[in-house]
Structure formats: C-alpha cells, structure tokens
Design an enzyme around this catalytic site. Structure first.
Site, PDB file in Angstrom:
ATOM      1  N   LYS A 296       0.670  -1.460  -0.173  1.00  0.00           N
ATOM      2  CA  LYS A 296       0.274  -0.066   0.087  1.00  0.00           C
ATOM      3  C   LYS A 296       0.496   1.256   0.222  1.00  0.00           C
ATOM      4  O   LYS A 296       2.281   1.758   0.992  1.00  0.00           O
ATOM      5  CB  LYS A 296      -0.912  -0.088   1.099  1.00  0.00           C
ATOM      6  CG  LYS A 296      -2.256   0.862   1.307  1.00  0.00           C
ATOM      7  CD  LYS A 296      -2.936   0.995   2.247  1.00  0.00           C
ATOM      8  CE  LYS A 296      -4.145   2.048   3.172  1.00  0.00           C
ATOM      9  NZ  LYS A 296      -5.155   1.351   4.137  1.00  0.00           N
TER      10      LYS A 296
ATOM     11  N   SER B  78      -9.447   2.143   2.246  1.00  0.00           N
ATOM     12  CA  SER B  78      -8.734   2.576   1.864  1.00  0.00           C
ATOM     13  C   SER B  78      -8.121   1.934   0.684  1.00  0.00           C
ATOM     14  O   SER B  78      -7.264   2.303   0.233  1.00  0.00           O
ATOM     15  CB  SER B  78      -7.687   3.601   2.516  1.00  0.00           C
ATOM     16  OG  SER B  78      -7.598   3.124   3.972  1.00  0.00           O
TER      17      SER B  78
ATOM     18  N   SER C  42     -10.160  -1.105   6.490  1.00  0.00           N
ATOM     19  CA  SER C  42      -9.820  -1.632   5.178  1.00  0.00           C
ATOM     20  C   SER C  42      -8.710  -1.712   4.270  1.00  0.00           C
ATOM     21  O   SER C  42      -8.295  -1.434   3.423  1.00  0.00           O
ATOM     22  CB  SER C  42      -8.761   0.253   5.239  1.00  0.00           C
ATOM     23  OG  SER C  42      -9.722   1.540   5.337  1.00  0.00           O
TER      24      SER C  42
END
Length: 434
Positions: free
Chosen positions: A75, A151, A175
């Site tokens: 990420k 996210s 997330s």
C-alpha cells in the site's frame, strides 16, 4: 502463473522450477497493461535486478527466506526506500522515502521483491472507495463499474487481478477487510499491536511512540495460507520493545473442520445484510455444517453489536483526536471497550471462531453510491473494538460476499486455519471472470 498463490510461487522458486526473473517481468507487464489503476508506481529495473539475484541465490544453493523471489506490492502509505509515499495527496507528490517501513524491511528479509505500490483513498480517509486527486480512481476487477472498497482498494484489486502475488495494507475502519470482501480475496486484520507500524505515516518527521489502536497492518492474498506466511514474517515487536521480548505466531487450536466450535451470526436487524450476501453466507455455513463443523448461533453474552459499533466509532474519532467531549466520556468509552474485550475473551473459552459478514453488501457502483454508506463498518467493528484478529474470506459467485472469521486474541492462526479449511469445503479465491 497469474493467479498462483504466493506460497505456491515461493515453493516453485526455491525448487528452481520457477524463475523469479520471469515471474517479476511478467507481473510488471500485466501491471503496465491493466486499466484498473490498482498499482500506481513500479520500479522495473530495480525489481528485475533483485529477481535476477534471487535466481542466482537459488542456483548457488543459498539458504533463502520463505518469500524468496516472490514479486509483490504494498500500500502506498508504507514507506519503501526509493519510492514515493503520497497517501494520494498532491502536496506529497514529490516525497521519496529514504528508508523502508518495518513491514517492508521484514518482507524483504524474508526474500520478497517489492516491485511497486498500490493506490489508496485520499489520506486513507474512506473505507468504501479508493480515489484521490493525485492518482485517480481504482476500479474493481470483478466489475470496473463498481468500487473495490477502501482505503486499501488498490491492494485488493491488485491481488484479485493477478497484479501482485501478495499485498500489505492497513485496517483502521475495515480498510483491509472491506476491500478484500468487495474484490473477492483474503484479508487479515491481525490482533491489535502484532505488526509494527513504523514507517506507516504521511510524509513528515518520523512519528514517536503513540496510540496505534485501533489501526493495524496486515496482508491481502489469494489464499489463507498466504496470510499465515505473511504474518509470520512481519509480526513481532519493533525498536526498543524487540530487546525485551520476541513473538511467534501461535499454532491454531484445531486442524480439522469437524473439531472447530463455531459461533455464527449472519444477519442483524440493526444492520441487515442484502439478499445476495445473506444467501452466499448461508450457503457457506450450511456446507460447513454438512462437513461436520459444530455451529452455534447468536451473539456472545455481554456483546451488544450496536453499542460496539457506536463505541468503535468513538475510538476512531479519538484516534484522530477529533473527539471534543469531556474526560468522563472518554473514560466511559474505554470502559465499554474493556468490557467488550472481556466478553469476547469469555466467549472464546468455549468457541474457537465466530463467523459473521464482513460487510452487509457486495461491491456497489461508483455512480449512485450506497445509501447505507456508514453501515459498511457495522460488522467489522465487532472485531475491531476488542482488537481481535479477523479474516475476510471470499464467498459467493461473480460478485462475491465477504465472510468474516473472527478469532481469539493473539490466536490469529486459529482464524486463518479455519478460513483455509473452509476453502477446501466451499471453495476459495476465484479469478475474475471465472
């Protein structure tokens, strides 16, 4: 090779049956052709050089790590030396990390090749979508007209589409688990505090010791076994704490489906699931029961799911220093959190895992949105408030639902192993379009 698991690929590389160089080159080619906008930065030359060295190490007979030669992404919010850390914010567009986050250090030490970074929602501030003014919107490989969640939407989309063999994301308000559910992959939120968060922050001076709870870092993958592998090499104390104690992944309580004692709640009037989610999860639980799994229905004694969801919302606000109430209110919410932790601990004395939806719906369209947007966190809050490990496992067909497997604190592999065994009964990851 596109949809093989990280565990399978790592074994093939160690045997010399697979080439890290070939796998890395082919993966980067797929990333370059993908319309999903899941992976937003790659360092091709660096990755290929590392892959070539990985192949040479195998040829020499070197002792190699469990992820040796496996190409993967992480990420955007994690620092990777030489790559941008932006959190999707244009003001950070030129920021290049000068060191690796703790997670990245440990993945590299295990032999992984970090080839790039996946997209995030702007400043990680949404659990239901992934879009930001710097890189734009990420699409769901199951249906590009639908959200991949957020996210860590780029992470889940990359794994589902075969653009990464393994991913590492973060989970504050679902997330990891919500994108895993929407994209039909596996995602783990580990027990609170298991994986260090050093190097996981917006650009700026290094953060000192702080309040990590309820934020957590964890892997996304195409199999439950990959979650175990990734957690095993990334968990444990960091910094000064590493001088005081060590960590190992505790073994699972059970290793056969019929030996597991399983609690189940598949719907609740305070956050009713859609028909397609209800049908998919009911089919899974029915199949597990036929396979001999002992199933008991109902919430644990002392657990009020609506109150837990409300208290979790307070904890998220407290994490961001957004709460403006008085000290008495903070103390009361902490009392509720501790009471929830105690109630779940009592429950897991006689129950091994608890099954519930990851989220009440399947992935919804980008256009038109979701009228019950905030309800997406109701089900993930049940594990997040008490800091329990939770796996989101894929269930259903072309547009999958997420089955959340919640385990006892510090017994992450009990939840992982149940998800792994369940896949043998009901199936696991299915590539998009199949």
């Amino acid at each position: 090779m596109t949809f093989r698991t990280a565990t399978e690929v790592a074994a093939g590389i160690r045997r010399g049956a697979l080439s890290a160089r070939d796998l890395t080159g082919e993966l980067l080619d797929r990333v370059g052709k993908s319309p999903l906008n899941a992976v937003v930065e790659t360092h091709r030359d660096v990755a290929l050089k590392a892959a070539e060295e990985a192949d040479r190490a195998v040829a020499r007979g070197d002792d190699v790590g469990p992820l040796h030669g496996v190409p993967m992404t992480v990420k955007d919010a994690f620092d990777v030396e030489g790559m941008h850390t932006t959190w999707g914010e244009p003001a950070f567009a030129e920021h290049v990390a000068d060191r690796d986050a703790a997670v990245v250090e440990r993945l590299r030490a295990a032999g992984a090749i970090v080839v790039g970074k996946s997209n995030v929602h702007h400043m990680l501030a949404d659990f239901g979508r992934t879009v930001n003014p710097l890189y734009g919107r990420t699409l769901n490989p199951r249906d590009p007209a639908r959200t991949p969640g957020g996210s860590s939407g780029g992470a889940a989309a990359a794994v589902a589409a075969g653009l990464s063999y393994l991913e590492y994301g973060s989970d504050l308000a679902g997330s990891i688990r919500i994108p895993a559910a929407y994209c039909g992959v596996y995602g783990l939120k580990p027990t609170a505090g298991t994986v260090p968060l050093r190097g996981f922050q917006p650009p700026g001076p290094p953060a000192g010791p702080g309040r990590d709870f309820p934020s957590a870092a964890g892997p996304l993958a195409r199999s439950a076994a990959d979650l175990r592998l990734a957690l095993g090499v990334t968990g444990g104390p960091d910094g000064a704490e590493a001088h005081a104690y060590s960590w190992r992944l505790a073994p699972p309580r059970r290793t056969r489906p019929a030996d597991f004692r399983v609690g189940v709640v598949l719907d609740d009037p305070r956050c009713p699931v859609t028909g397609e989610v209800g049908d998919a999860l009911s089919d899974v639980v029915d199949a597990l029961a036929r396979a001999g799994v002992r199933v008991g229905e109902g919430w644990p004694d002392g657990v009020d799911p609506a109150a837990q969801a409300e208290s979790f919302g307070f904890q998220v606000e407290l994490f961001f220093a957004m709460h403006e109430g008085d000290l008495a209110g903070v103390v009361e919410q902490e009392r509720r959190r501790l009471a929830s932790t105690a109630a779940w601990a009592r429950y897991f004395r006689d129950t091994d895992v608890f099954l519930c939806p990851t989220v009440f719906t399947t992935a919804f369209p980008h256009e038109g949105g979701q009228s019950r947007y905030d309800d997406q966190v109701f089900w993930i809050a049940q594990a997040s408030l008490p800091g329990l490990p939770a796996v989101s496992a894929p269930a259903g067909g072309a547009l999958p639902a997420g089955l959340q497997v919640v385990g006892p604190a510090h017994e992450d592999d009990t939840a992982i192993t149940f998800a792994e065994l369940a896949a043998d009964v009901v199936g696991g990851f299915v590539p998009p379009g199949e």
